[in-house]
Design a protein around this motif. Structure first.
Motif, PDB file in Angstrom:
ATOM      1  N   SER A 129       0.808  -1.215   0.000  1.00  0.00           N
ATOM      2  CA  SER A 129       0.000   0.000   0.000  1.00  0.00           C
ATOM      3  C   SER A 129       0.847   1.274   0.000  1.00  0.00           C
ATOM      4  O   SER A 129       0.330   2.344  -0.259  1.00  0.00           O
ATOM      5  N   ASN A 130       2.123   1.164   0.288  1.00  0.00           N
ATOM      6  CA  ASN A 130       3.019   2.318   0.257  1.00  0.00           C
ATOM      7  C   ASN A 130       4.280   1.935  -0.515  1.00  0.00           C
ATOM      8  O   ASN A 130       5.310   1.621   0.076  1.00  0.00           O
ATOM      9  N   PRO A 131       4.213   1.966  -1.859  1.00  0.00           N
ATOM     10  CA  PRO A 131       5.329   1.463  -2.669  1.00  0.00           C
ATOM     11  C   PRO A 131       6.639   2.233  -2.500  1.00  0.00           C
ATOM     12  O   PRO A 131       7.690   1.700  -2.823  1.00  0.00           O
ATOM     13  N   LEU A 132       6.593   3.432  -1.986  1.00  0.00           N
ATOM     14  CA  LEU A 132       7.842   4.150  -1.727  1.00  0.00           C
ATOM     15  C   LEU A 132       8.616   3.526  -0.567  1.00  0.00           C
ATOM     16  O   LEU A 132       9.830   3.674  -0.468  1.00  0.00           O
ATOM     17  N   VAL A 133       7.912   2.817   0.313  1.00  0.00           N
ATOM     18  CA  VAL A 133       8.532   2.226   1.499  1.00  0.00           C
ATOM     19  C   VAL A 133       8.722   0.725   1.353  1.00  0.00           C
ATOM     20  O   VAL A 133       9.781   0.194   1.687  1.00  0.00           O
ATOM     21  N   PHE A 134       7.708   0.012   0.830  1.00  0.00           N
ATOM     22  CA  PHE A 134       7.791  -1.452   0.811  1.00  0.00           C
ATOM     23  C   PHE A 134       6.889  -2.040  -0.255  1.00  0.00           C
ATOM     24  O   PHE A 134       5.739  -1.614  -0.404  1.00  0.00           O
ATOM     25  N   GLN A 135       7.409  -3.017  -0.999  1.00  0.00           N
ATOM     26  CA  GLN A 135       6.631  -3.783  -1.961  1.00  0.00           C
ATOM     27  C   GLN A 135       7.097  -5.232  -1.911  1.00  0.00           C
ATOM     28  O   GLN A 135       8.239  -5.512  -1.521  1.00  0.00           O
ATOM     29  N   TYR A 136       6.215  -6.134  -2.339  1.00  0.00           N
ATOM     30  CA  TYR A 136       6.581  -7.550  -2.321  1.00  0.00           C
ATOM     31  C   TYR A 136       5.790  -8.322  -3.365  1.00  0.00           C
ATOM     32  O   TYR A 136       4.762  -7.861  -3.856  1.00  0.00           O
ATOM     33  N   SER A 137       6.293  -9.509  -3.679  1.00  0.00           N
ATOM     34  CA  SER A 137       5.592 -10.417  -4.576  1.00  0.00           C
ATOM     35  C   SER A 137       6.041 -11.843  -4.280  1.00  0.00           C
ATOM     36  O   SER A 137       7.233 -12.092  -4.068  1.00  0.00           O
ATOM     37  N   PHE A 138       5.091 -12.773  -4.261  1.00  0.00           N
ATOM     38  CA  PHE A 138       5.407 -14.190  -4.145  1.00  0.00           C
ATOM     39  C   PHE A 138       5.453 -14.785  -5.545  1.00  0.00           C
ATOM     40  O   PHE A 138       4.653 -14.432  -6.408  1.00  0.00           O
ATOM     41  N   VAL A 139       6.404 -15.694  -5.758  1.00  0.00           N
ATOM     42  CA  VAL A 139       6.572 -16.359  -7.044  1.00  0.00           C
ATOM     43  C   VAL A 139       6.559 -17.864  -6.797  1.00  0.00           C
ATOM     44  O   VAL A 139       7.455 -18.395  -6.141  1.00  0.00           O
ATOM     45  N   LYS A 140       5.544 -18.533  -7.317  1.00  0.00           N
ATOM     46  CA  LYS A 140       5.446 -19.991  -7.164  1.00  0.00           C
ATOM     47  C   LYS A 140       6.408 -20.641  -8.156  1.00  0.00           C
ATOM     48  O   LYS A 140       6.418 -20.287  -9.332  1.00  0.00           O
ATOM     49  N   PHE A 141       7.205 -21.595  -7.677  1.00  0.00           N
ATOM     50  CA  PHE A 141       8.176 -22.222  -8.565  1.00  0.00           C
ATOM     51  C   PHE A 141       8.031 -23.734  -8.675  1.00  0.00           C
ATOM     52  O   PHE A 141       8.743 -24.350  -9.458  1.00  0.00           O
ATOM     53  N   VAL A 156      11.145  -5.441  -1.675  1.00  0.00           N
ATOM     54  CA  VAL A 156      12.022  -4.286  -1.869  1.00  0.00           C
ATOM     55  C   VAL A 156      11.597  -3.200  -0.877  1.00  0.00           C
ATOM     56  O   VAL A 156      10.420  -2.891  -0.740  1.00  0.00           O
ATOM     57  N   PHE A 157      12.577  -2.698  -0.155  1.00  0.00           N
ATOM     58  CA  PHE A 157      12.374  -1.638   0.827  1.00  0.00           C
ATOM     59  C   PHE A 157      12.908  -0.327   0.267  1.00  0.00           C
ATOM     60  O   PHE A 157      13.998  -0.293  -0.313  1.00  0.00           O
ATOM     61  N   TYR A 158      12.149   0.736   0.435  1.00  0.00           N
ATOM     62  CA  TYR A 158      12.564   2.086   0.059  1.00  0.00           C
ATOM     63  C   TYR A 158      13.068   2.176  -1.383  1.00  0.00           C
ATOM     64  O   TYR A 158      14.054   2.848  -1.670  1.00  0.00           O
ATOM     65  N   GLU A 159      12.397   1.505  -2.293  1.00  0.00           N
ATOM     66  CA  GLU A 159      12.644   1.546  -3.734  1.00  0.00           C
ATOM     67  C   GLU A 159      14.062   1.148  -4.141  1.00  0.00           C
ATOM     68  O   GLU A 159      14.477   1.427  -5.258  1.00  0.00           O
ATOM     69  N   GLY A 160      14.829   0.510  -3.259  1.00  0.00           N
ATOM     70  CA  GLY A 160      16.180   0.188  -3.687  1.00  0.00           C
ATOM     71  C   GLY A 160      16.933  -0.777  -2.800  1.00  0.00           C
ATOM     72  O   GLY A 160      18.143  -0.915  -2.958  1.00  0.00           O
ATOM     73  N   PHE A 161      16.262  -1.449  -1.875  1.00  0.00           N
ATOM     74  CA  PHE A 161      16.931  -2.429  -1.017  1.00  0.00           C
ATOM     75  C   PHE A 161      16.178  -3.741  -1.165  1.00  0.00           C
ATOM     76  O   PHE A 161      15.285  -4.058  -0.397  1.00  0.00           O
ATOM     77  N   PRO A 162      16.525  -4.526  -2.211  1.00  0.00           N
ATOM     78  CA  PRO A 162      15.750  -5.723  -2.549  1.00  0.00           C
ATOM     79  C   PRO A 162      16.259  -6.981  -1.869  1.00  0.00           C
ATOM     80  O   PRO A 162      17.438  -7.105  -1.529  1.00  0.00           O
ATOM     81  N   PHE A 163      15.343  -7.940  -1.714  1.00  0.00           N
ATOM     82  CA  PHE A 163      15.636  -9.255  -1.139  1.00  0.00           C
ATOM     83  C   PHE A 163      14.872 -10.319  -1.900  1.00  0.00           C
ATOM     84  O   PHE A 163      13.752 -10.085  -2.331  1.00  0.00           O
ATOM     85  N   TRP A 164      15.463 -11.493  -2.004  1.00  0.00           N
ATOM     86  CA  TRP A 164      14.733 -12.719  -2.316  1.00  0.00           C
ATOM     87  C   TRP A 164      14.782 -13.557  -1.061  1.00  0.00           C
ATOM     88  O   TRP A 164      15.838 -13.668  -0.419  1.00  0.00           O
ATOM     89  N   VAL A 165      13.674 -14.160  -0.688  1.00  0.00           N
ATOM     90  CA  VAL A 165      13.607 -15.091   0.432  1.00  0.00           C
ATOM     91  C   VAL A 165      13.160 -16.423  -0.148  1.00  0.00           C
ATOM     92  O   VAL A 165      12.134 -16.504  -0.819  1.00  0.00           O
ATOM     93  N   LEU A 166      13.969 -17.457   0.109  1.00  0.00           N
ATOM     94  CA  LEU A 166      13.760 -18.756  -0.521  1.00  0.00           C
ATOM     95  C   LEU A 166      13.542 -19.839   0.522  1.00  0.00           C
ATOM     96  O   LEU A 166      14.319 -19.927   1.486  1.00  0.00           O
ATOM     97  N   PRO A 167      12.527 -20.682   0.334  1.00  0.00           N
ATOM     98  CA  PRO A 167      12.288 -21.762   1.294  1.00  0.00           C
ATOM     99  C   PRO A 167      13.191 -22.956   1.016  1.00  0.00           C
ATOM    100  O   PRO A 167      13.523 -23.260  -0.127  1.00  0.00           O
ATOM    101  N   ASP A 168      13.557 -23.644   2.080  1.00  0.00           N
ATOM    102  CA  ASP A 168      14.242 -24.928   1.976  1.00  0.00           C
ATOM    103  C   ASP A 168      13.150 -25.989   1.969  1.00  0.00           C
ATOM    104  O   ASP A 168      12.580 -26.312   3.013  1.00  0.00           O
ATOM    105  N   LEU A 169      12.841 -26.516   0.806  1.00  0.00           N
ATOM    106  CA  LEU A 169      11.719 -27.451   0.671  1.00  0.00           C
ATOM    107  C   LEU A 169      11.989 -28.791   1.335  1.00  0.00           C
ATOM    108  O   LEU A 169      11.058 -29.591   1.504  1.00  0.00           O
TER     109      LEU A 169
END
Length: 119
Positions: free
Chosen positions: A74-86, A98-111
């Motif tokens: 709801s506040n894309p200048l501060v935080f955005q996210y998306s889940f990707v099914k693989f 992605v935080f503050y339009e420039g600090f991105p992360f991928w978080v990956l599960p150990d299946l």
């Protein structure tokens, strides 16, 4: 010249994992019962190279991978996210944040794991 900034990486990753578990529950209505790996290319080694997870982040973040993401928040200048099914498994979701339009992360599960790390 940039001053050295020391980051408590285990603590930092623990906070990102907790945010990830909360977002997963918010999106899907059940607990993400997997261990999670946090990747980013924004936290560097002392020689300014990526650690092994930063290299994985760069592989996941090629332009072809990110173009199709629909980011939520709801506040894309501060935080955005998306889940990707693989895979065809309810837990097989990678999370891009992605935080503050420039600090991105991928978080990956150990299946191969069978429980979340909520500590």
């Amino acid at each position: 010249m940039r001053p050295d900034v020391q980051i408590d990486r285990p603590r930092f990753d623990r906070v990102i994992r907790k945010i990830s578990y909360a977002l997963f529950y918010h999106e899907f209505g059940f607990t993400w019962d997997k261990l999670l790996a946090v990747t980013t290319n924004q936290i560097k080694m002392p020689d300014m190279s990526n650690d092994h997870l930063g290299e994985l982040f760069d592989q996941l973040s090629g332009d072809h991978e990110l173009n199709g993401l629909v980011l939520k928040g709801s506040n894309p200048l501060v935080f955005q996210y998306s889940f990707v099914k693989f895979q065809d498994d309810k837990f097989a979701q990678a999370l891009f944040m992605v935080f503050y339009e420039g600090f991105p992360f991928w978080v990956l599960p150990d299946l191969t794991s069978d429980k979340a790390d909520l500590d």
